[in-house]
Design a protein around this motif. Structure first.
Motif, PDB file in Angstrom:
ATOM      1  N   ALA A   1       0.864  -1.177   0.000  1.00  0.00           N
ATOM      2  CA  ALA A   1       0.000   0.000   0.000  1.00  0.00           C
ATOM      3  C   ALA A   1       0.903   1.231   0.000  1.00  0.00           C
ATOM      4  O   ALA A   1       2.080   1.162   0.350  1.00  0.00           O
ATOM      5  N   ARG A   2       0.334   2.356  -0.407  1.00  0.00           N
ATOM      6  CA  ARG A   2       1.102   3.598  -0.419  1.00  0.00           C
ATOM      7  C   ARG A   2       0.844   4.329   0.896  1.00  0.00           C
ATOM      8  O   ARG A   2      -0.198   4.974   1.071  1.00  0.00           O
ATOM      9  N   LEU A   3       1.783   4.207   1.830  1.00  0.00           N
ATOM     10  CA  LEU A   3       1.614   4.782   3.153  1.00  0.00           C
ATOM     11  C   LEU A   3       2.036   6.246   3.163  1.00  0.00           C
ATOM     12  O   LEU A   3       3.078   6.612   2.624  1.00  0.00           O
TER      13      LEU A   3
ATOM     14  N   MET B   1       0.568  -5.121  -3.762  1.00  0.00           N
ATOM     15  CA  MET B   1       1.363  -4.668  -4.912  1.00  0.00           C
ATOM     16  C   MET B   1       0.763  -3.407  -5.530  1.00  0.00           C
ATOM     17  O   MET B   1       0.712  -3.246  -6.743  1.00  0.00           O
ATOM     18  N   LEU B   2       0.310  -2.505  -4.657  1.00  0.00           N
ATOM     19  CA  LEU B   2      -0.253  -1.221  -5.102  1.00  0.00           C
ATOM     20  C   LEU B   2      -1.365  -1.417  -6.120  1.00  0.00           C
ATOM     21  O   LEU B   2      -1.548  -0.602  -7.034  1.00  0.00           O
ATOM     22  N   SER B   3      -2.117  -2.494  -5.984  1.00  0.00           N
ATOM     23  CA  SER B   3      -3.194  -2.772  -6.918  1.00  0.00           C
ATOM     24  C   SER B   3      -4.454  -2.012  -6.524  1.00  0.00           C
ATOM     25  O   SER B   3      -4.679  -1.672  -5.357  1.00  0.00           O
TER      26      SER B   3
ATOM     27  N   ILE C   1      -1.863  -2.237 -11.197  1.00  0.00           N
ATOM     28  CA  ILE C   1      -1.021  -3.003 -10.288  1.00  0.00           C
ATOM     29  C   ILE C   1       0.439  -2.697 -10.587  1.00  0.00           C
ATOM     30  O   ILE C   1       0.790  -2.361 -11.730  1.00  0.00           O
ATOM     31  N   GLN C   2       1.274  -2.748  -9.572  1.00  0.00           N
ATOM     32  CA  GLN C   2       2.715  -2.552  -9.720  1.00  0.00           C
ATOM     33  C   GLN C   2       3.419  -3.761  -9.119  1.00  0.00           C
ATOM     34  O   GLN C   2       3.804  -3.757  -7.950  1.00  0.00           O
ATOM     35  N   PRO C   3       3.605  -4.832  -9.916  1.00  0.00           N
ATOM     36  CA  PRO C   3       4.136  -6.082  -9.363  1.00  0.00           C
ATOM     37  C   PRO C   3       5.593  -5.992  -8.938  1.00  0.00           C
ATOM     38  O   PRO C   3       6.041  -6.766  -8.091  1.00  0.00           O
ATOM     39  N   THR C   4       6.373  -5.084  -9.542  1.00  0.00           N
ATOM     40  CA  THR C   4       7.769  -4.885  -9.149  1.00  0.00           C
ATOM     41  C   THR C   4       8.028  -3.394  -9.049  1.00  0.00           C
ATOM     42  O   THR C   4       7.261  -2.580  -9.584  1.00  0.00           O
ATOM     43  N   PRO C   5       9.104  -2.987  -8.382  1.00  0.00           N
ATOM     44  CA  PRO C   5       9.408  -1.555  -8.304  1.00  0.00           C
ATOM     45  C   PRO C   5       9.610  -0.915  -9.678  1.00  0.00           C
ATOM     46  O   PRO C   5       9.453   0.302  -9.815  1.00  0.00           O
ATOM     47  N   GLN C   6       9.949  -1.714 -10.698  1.00  0.00           N
ATOM     48  CA  GLN C   6      10.253  -1.166 -12.022  1.00  0.00           C
ATOM     49  C   GLN C   6       9.056  -1.193 -12.978  1.00  0.00           C
ATOM     50  O   GLN C   6       9.050  -0.489 -13.981  1.00  0.00           O
TER      51      GLN C   6
ATOM     52  N   SER D   1       4.852  -1.106 -13.808  1.00  0.00           N
ATOM     53  CA  SER D   1       3.472  -0.805 -13.433  1.00  0.00           C
ATOM     54  C   SER D   1       2.598  -0.901 -14.674  1.00  0.00           C
ATOM     55  O   SER D   1       3.052  -0.649 -15.797  1.00  0.00           O
ATOM     56  N   THR D   2       1.339  -1.274 -14.470  1.00  0.00           N
ATOM     57  CA  THR D   2       0.435  -1.443 -15.600  1.00  0.00           C
ATOM     58  C   THR D   2      -0.978  -1.093 -15.175  1.00  0.00           C
ATOM     59  O   THR D   2      -1.335  -1.181 -13.992  1.00  0.00           O
ATOM     60  N   GLU D   3      -1.783  -0.657 -16.129  1.00  0.00           N
ATOM     61  CA  GLU D   3      -3.185  -0.374 -15.866  1.00  0.00           C
ATOM     62  C   GLU D   3      -4.021  -0.766 -17.071  1.00  0.00           C
ATOM     63  O   GLU D   3      -3.534  -0.807 -18.214  1.00  0.00           O
ATOM     64  N   LEU D   4      -5.290  -1.074 -16.805  1.00  0.00           N
ATOM     65  CA  LEU D   4      -6.199  -1.558 -17.841  1.00  0.00           C
ATOM     66  C   LEU D   4      -7.591  -1.030 -17.529  1.00  0.00           C
ATOM     67  O   LEU D   4      -8.026  -1.036 -16.375  1.00  0.00           O
TER      68      LEU D   4
END
Length: 740
Positions: A186-188, A533-535, A582-587, A589-592
């Protein structure tokens, strides 16, 4: 609780030390040993004032010329740090540390200064009255970030001359919050204070800090000469002409930025280069009846633009295309806030509004544009404002004036209202009758907002007269009445939960024209939830009763027939919209986003089936190189056959050498196919456009810059077998900020 925090932390003084700091990210100067140390140990979003899982220490000190702030951000898993090199204001999703600063302590405007682990600067001005944040504002300040074995640390130096504040010899009381943004599952949002979720005004809860007695606003005179050179080549591909016609242009300009005092800023520009260096993001354009909105990026208009904000969007400076000069005065004095600007334009672009659509007209006439905004804060809860805008040529004018107000009943409830009056004279070249026309009309909006921990309610009513125009603003609707109610119910998880926040929402709205004829009635409901994962997932269902375009725009006397009943068809649109990111890794990110359902085919006055699919992938190969790819597919079918298919593709590749320089390659490709057998309004089966751009930039600061770029545009329709390039430009710009 918020008031207790403010009183408690008001006793903290910012130390004054007569030394200086070399901003290099090392934090090894003796001055830092005398700084105020403030631990950031409270997560106030999405957790409700829970202990932070990571340690962060902020250090604050000043020397009368600079405010120095440093952060030591520890991380037990420092390999999970999200951050890369990037252009200014482009890495808001990274790990960030920074602070909010209200230098007037009136809880109306605040500066935001944030830095990522590699020193990329992010700054903006947030307007509590409107809720808007202006990220296009760029101050000149120093920062360095450094990744360490235990996390990262950042060093910042904010010169007082870029800030507005009461310049007195007394100890000053400002408001300041120190913040760390920590994106993992999560983005704290980590702070040094607790925030009350039942108080909608977070800025009002920021604690006071005292000190700054020796802070002085310098004369703050900055001259920025600019030299622009370009070679523009065009050819008429529609006439089958392969000959290129070139035009070389070298232009010099000058910008002046003068802080008359700590409260008042004067900006003057002469012969500015007001072109956008980087192309706008692409937008779908088929089957749209209202003008598209584009963000302002030009520095003269961006700086202190929040001084002109109001309930209606009355100042949309993208309407001003190519001015030769401009002047702007903005400032704050006690409870008084004011702004004024004036520019000319070598052409005049005007959005003509309506209740079913708008259209853009361009006059080959020079014009003047200007705005004045004044606000008086009676107290922390009540404000009044006066606004006026103008656009005019020798034979045309549009004057708008009005008043607005905001009143906070208590921490969770507030009202906003605005009433406007417009006086317009259209020249003979603008009217269907060929005669000059004069008219006046009015508009108003009233809004109630409730924001508490578990409930958000927004109720609004607005009316815009059929003859009302705000030609300097972005108000593409007229002859229009709208009532809307939005209700959100929020739920919160625990720190150990796989989700942190969940929301159920419902909205009802109804639109009429001034005669009470129904334009649209809609109801929608949505559900969204965040996850690991910031989803984030959002599902929305919409049911709307809408009208198509008018069948008879003109009657026999060349008068526009604005009636709705008997002059339009009614359609029922039902749509479902699903969005996920979702951002599965620090490098990576994807959106749909997927939209399915019914959609009015406006050109052919019927109901069709719409499918819109949008996808985006952003990947940082390393801290220097980023690929950002997005694609939008839109298809409309009606009567069991395709009407059109629109594909919009964008590729943006950026190589950031360091925080000062980059190389960018941008491609925007639009591919539109029309079915001529099922689309009577289409005149060509193909409408394909391709633009490419290569830019090198070196930015010592936002005003001292060097750009070298190439761009071209290509087009294809039924008469062209393939994409044909019809324009290409080589562009160079250099400017230098000189502080005498």
């Amino acid at each position: 609780m918020a008031e207790e925090n403010r009183v408690k932390l008001a006793q903290l003084d910012i130390p004054h030390v007569k030394q200086s700091i070399n901003v290099d990210g090392e934090l090894n100067e003796a001055m830092w040993q005398q700084a105020l140390n403030v631990p950031l140990d409270i997560v106030n979003n999405p957790w409700n004032n829970k202990p932070s899982p990571v340690k962060t220490m902020a250090k604050v000190v000043e020397n009368g010329e600079f405010l120095y702030v440093a952060f030591i951000a520890q991380d037990p898993n420092h390999e999970d740090i999200i951050g890369s090199l990037g252009d200014r204001d482009t890495r808001w999703g990274d790990d960030l540390v920074g602070f909010k600063l209200d230098t007037y302590n009136n809880r109306r405007l605040n500066y935001d200064f944030f830095v990522n682990p590699y020193g990329v600067q992010h700054d903006r001005i947030t307007n509590e009255m409107t809720g808007n944040s202006d990220s296009a504002w760029d101050g000149i300040w120093e920062s360095v970030g450094k990744v360490t074995g235990t996390g990262f640390q950042v060093e910042m130096a904010i010169p007082y001359h870029i800030l507005n504040f009461d310049d007195t010899n007394e100890i000053k009381t400002w408001a300041m919050e120190l913040i760390r943004l920590y994106p993992r599952d999560a983005r704290l949002r980590i702070s040094h204070i607790e925030l009350d979720r039942d108080d909608a005004c977070w800025l009002c809860q920021i604690p006071e800090v005292t000190g700054f007695k020796n802070a002085k606003a310098s004369k703050n005179l900055m001259l920025t000469p600019t030299l622009v050179a370009n070679r523009n080549e065009k050819r008429d591909i529609f006439a089958g002409n392969d000959d290129w016609h070139s035009e070389n242009d070298i232009d010099a300009g000058l910008d002046l930025r003068w802080g008359i005092n700590a409260n008042t800023l004067l900006n003057v520009t002469i012969n500015p280069d007001f072109s956008n260096v980087e192309s706008d993001a692409g937008q779908l354009s088929v089957n749209k009846t209202f003008s598209l909105f584009y963000d302002e990026k030009r520095q003269f208009f961006v700086e202190n633009s929040e001084y002109f904000s109001s309930n209606f969007d009355l100042v949309y400076t993208r309407n001003i295309a190519d001015p030769e000069y401009g002047a702007k005065l903005t400032g704050t004095q006690g409870n008084h806030n004011y702004g004024a600007f004036i520019t000319n334009d070598t052409q005049t672009n005007i959005i003509l509004p309506g209740n079913t659509g708008s259209r853009l007209i361009s006059l080959a006439e020079e014009s003047e544009s200007g705005a004045i905004k004044y606000r008086y804060d009676v107290n922390e809860d009540l404000s009044f404002g006066v606004v006026s805008t103008l656009r005019q040529t020798d034979n045309y004018h549009n004057y708008v004036s009005g008043i607005d107000s905001k009143y906070r009943l208590n921490d969770s409830n507030s009202f906003q209202a605005q009433i406007l009056f417009a006086d317009t004279q259209d020249s003979a070249s603008m009217t269907l009758s060929g005669n000059e026309e004069k008219f006046t009309d009015q508009a108003f909006k009233i809004e109630y907002a409730h924001n508490s921990e578990y409930w958000e309610v927004d109720a609004e009513h607005q009316e815009i007269g059929d003859k009302f125009r705000a030609d300097l603003g972005f108000m593409p609707r007229a002859d229009y009445q709208k009532s809307k109610v939005l209700v959100n119910r929020l739920f919160y998880g625990e720190p150990e939960s796989i989700w942190q926040e969940m929301k159920f929402a419902g909205q009802w709205q109804i639109l009429h024209n001034e005669n009470g004829e129904l334009l649209e009635r809609s109801v929608s409901s949505s559900f969204n939830i965040d996850g690991p994962m910031l989803s984030f997932v959002d599902v929305m269902v919409v049911a709307a009763d809408k009208i198509g375009l008018r069948r008879h725009e003109l009657d026999a006397s060349l008068t526009i027939n604005n009636s709705i009943d008997g002059n339009t068809k009614r359609f029922q649109e039902n749509q479902v919209v699903v969005y996920g990111t979702i951002q599965p890794t620090p490098q990576l990110s994807t959106e749909l986003e997927l939209t399915l359902g019914d959609k009015i085919d406006y050109d052919n006055d019927r109901l069709g089936d719409i499918t819109v699919l949008y996808g985006n992938v952003s990947y940082n190969i390393n801290k220097h190189l980023e690929f950002d790819f997005s694609h939008t597919y839109s298809e409309l079918k009606a009567e069991s056959a395709n009407v059109y298919t629109e594909n919009l593709t964008e590729l943006r590749v950026s190589y950031q050498f360091n925080v000062n320089s980059y190389l960018k390659f941008n491609v925007v490709y639009t591919d539109i196919d029309f079915n001529l057998d099922n689309n009577a309004a289409a005149y060509s089966a193909k409408d394909n456009r391709l633009s490419t751009q290569l830019i090198y930039a070196y930015k010592l600061n936002p005003q001292t810059v060097f750009y070298l770029g190439y761009s071209d545009n290509s087009y294809q329709d039924d008469n062209l077998k393939s994409l044909e390039r019809n324009q290409r430009t080589i562009y160079s710009k250099i400017s230098y900020a000189w502080l005498p």
